[in-house]
Design an enzyme around this catalytic site. Structure first.
Site, PDB file in Angstrom:
ATOM      1  N   HIS A  18      55.729 124.961  22.236  1.00 30.35           N
ATOM      2  CA  HIS A  18      54.615 124.526  21.390  1.00 30.35           C
ATOM      3  C   HIS A  18      53.911 125.721  20.753  1.00 30.35           C
ATOM      4  O   HIS A  18      53.698 125.759  19.531  1.00 30.35           O
ATOM      5  CB  HIS A  18      53.616 123.720  22.229  1.00 30.35           C
ATOM      6  CG  HIS A  18      52.469 123.182  21.438  1.00 30.35           C
ATOM      7  ND1 HIS A  18      52.498 121.951  20.826  1.00 30.35           N
ATOM      8  CD2 HIS A  18      51.249 123.713  21.150  1.00 30.35           C
ATOM      9  CE1 HIS A  18      51.356 121.747  20.192  1.00 30.35           C
ATOM     10  NE2 HIS A  18      50.576 122.794  20.380  1.00 30.35           N
ATOM     11  N   GLU A  19      53.551 126.693  21.586  1.00 30.26           N
ATOM     12  CA  GLU A  19      52.822 127.858  21.062  1.00 30.26           C
ATOM     13  C   GLU A  19      53.708 128.723  20.177  1.00 30.26           C
ATOM     14  O   GLU A  19      53.222 129.358  19.239  1.00 30.26           O
ATOM     15  CB  GLU A  19      52.251 128.678  22.217  1.00 30.26           C
ATOM     16  CG  GLU A  19      51.252 127.930  23.088  1.00 30.26           C
ATOM     17  CD  GLU A  19      50.084 127.344  22.297  1.00 30.26           C
ATOM     18  OE1 GLU A  19      49.727 127.910  21.237  1.00 30.26           O
ATOM     19  OE2 GLU A  19      49.546 126.315  22.733  1.00 30.26           O
ATOM     20  N   HIS A  22      53.324 127.519  16.611  1.00 25.38           N
ATOM     21  CA  HIS A  22      52.137 128.071  15.960  1.00 25.38           C
ATOM     22  C   HIS A  22      52.354 129.546  15.593  1.00 25.38           C
ATOM     23  O   HIS A  22      52.054 129.982  14.485  1.00 25.38           O
ATOM     24  CB  HIS A  22      50.921 127.984  16.894  1.00 25.38           C
ATOM     25  CG  HIS A  22      50.467 126.586  17.185  1.00 25.38           C
ATOM     26  ND1 HIS A  22      50.325 125.630  16.194  1.00 25.38           N
ATOM     27  CD2 HIS A  22      50.106 125.992  18.350  1.00 25.38           C
ATOM     28  CE1 HIS A  22      49.889 124.507  16.751  1.00 25.38           C
ATOM     29  NE2 HIS A  22      49.769 124.697  18.043  1.00 25.38           N
TER      30      HIS A  22
END
Length: 334
Positions: A18-19, A22
């Site tokens: 997920h990170e 980003h």
């Protein structure tokens, strides 16, 4: 101990992916990334590479990418707040996108390994209603009572939910499309309604990819159906919602059942994480996207301090909810 290790691997993978979404898009659009962190709380390990600190923190829940100007005013031309709105939205969506992508990759691997059950009929029991109606091995079920049937589970669900003694089954046989009136009977051993057909299994990369997209869509629909049941009061939140302790327990159960079950659970949690982060809840990505859309409509940004206060309050509420859910998780263990 093995359960804790398995849970740490699953949750760590989901957070990192997920990170990483980003982080990758932020770098791609030229935003200065100050820190990439896995976990929360005190730092256990940190290494600086270029302008970014890569850290591992003590509480193995969540993680974050700290970008210049994301939560504060900044004059730096490479700050998050000074990038175009579409670039900022892309950065925020990227985390959830990676969760969906991870789920599709995992499900593709599973379906490629075990095969994808199709609506092609591999066999018909001699004493079954389908046999009596003239359905044959090699036929393909395409509809039940006029409703398109894309998957075997859709066929079985329709049969189970139907209260009629007979259903109309549409099959393809070669180039022909045939309508068959088929009786339904209850299999006492399986405790479900059946027509007596066995479906074929296809094992190929194309089928696996298509199956992974169908399964992802099914999971997304199930999640939003759950949200609907919450609002209508039909959902038992105390039993159907799991926090960190509950997830560890689920991973433990899946681990004992085998690798495929762990992979399926990982894909399911990944899709959940992707959806939850896109909801307009303060402190989550969906709320930040909402503020950016408001900025686009107003033609000027929301006061960073006011937005930051909203996210701070939202974060506090999320922590409170997580503690309550964790309490319910612990009660379920005893």
């Amino acid at each position: 101990m093995f359960t804790l290790i398995s849970a740490a691997i699953v949750l760590g993978l989901l957070v990192i992916v997920h990170e990483l979404g980003h982080f990758t898009v932020a770098k791609a659009v030229g935003i200065k990334v100050q820190e990439f962190s896995v976990g929360m709380g005190p730092k256990i390990f940190q290494k600086r590479k270029g302008e970014t600190d890569y850290s591992l923190r003590g509480v193995p829940i969540g993680g974050y990418v700290k970008m210049e100007g994301e939560d504060e005013s900044s004059e730096d031309e490479r700050s998050f707040s000074n990038k175009p709105i579409l670039s900022r939205i892309a950065v925020l969506i990227a985390g959830s996108f990676m969760n969906f992508l991870l789920a599709i990759i995992i499900l593709t691997g599973i379906f490629y390994t075990i095969g994808v059950v199709t609506t092609d009929i591999a066999g018909v029991s001699d004493d079954a209603p389908a046999y009596e109606a003239g359905i044959e091995a090699g036929d393909k079920i395409i509809a039940i009572d006029g409703e398109t049937a894309r998957t075997p589970s859709a066929v079985q669900n329709y049969i189970n939910l139907s209260e009629e003694d007979q259903i109309q089954v549409t099959v393809e046989r070669g180039e022909e499309t045939l309508e068959k009136t088929v009786g339904v009977r209850v299999d006492e051993e399986l405790n479900r309604r059946i027509i007596g057909v066995e479906f074929d299994v296809e094992q190929s990369l194309g089928a696996a990819v298509a199956g992974s997209f169908r399964e992802t869509r099914t999971i997304v629909v199930e999640i939003f159906n759950f949200f609907t049941r919450i609002f209508t009061g039909e959902a038992d939140v105390s039993q159907e919602v799991a926090g960190p302790v509950g997830i560890v327990s689920l991973v433990g159960d899946a681990t004992r059942a085998g690798f495929i079950n762990v992979a399926l659970l990982t894909a399911f949690i990944s899709i959940n994480l992707g959806i939850m982060n896109l909801l307009p809840i303060p402190a989550l990505d969906g709320s930040r996207i909402l503020f950016l859309l408001l900025e686009a409509v107003r033609g000027k940004p929301i006061d960073p301090e006011k937005e930051g206060m909203v996210h701070l309050v939202g974060f506090g509420l999320l922590i409170f909810i997580m503690l309550m859910v964790t309490y319910q998780d612990i009660l379920r263990l005893f």
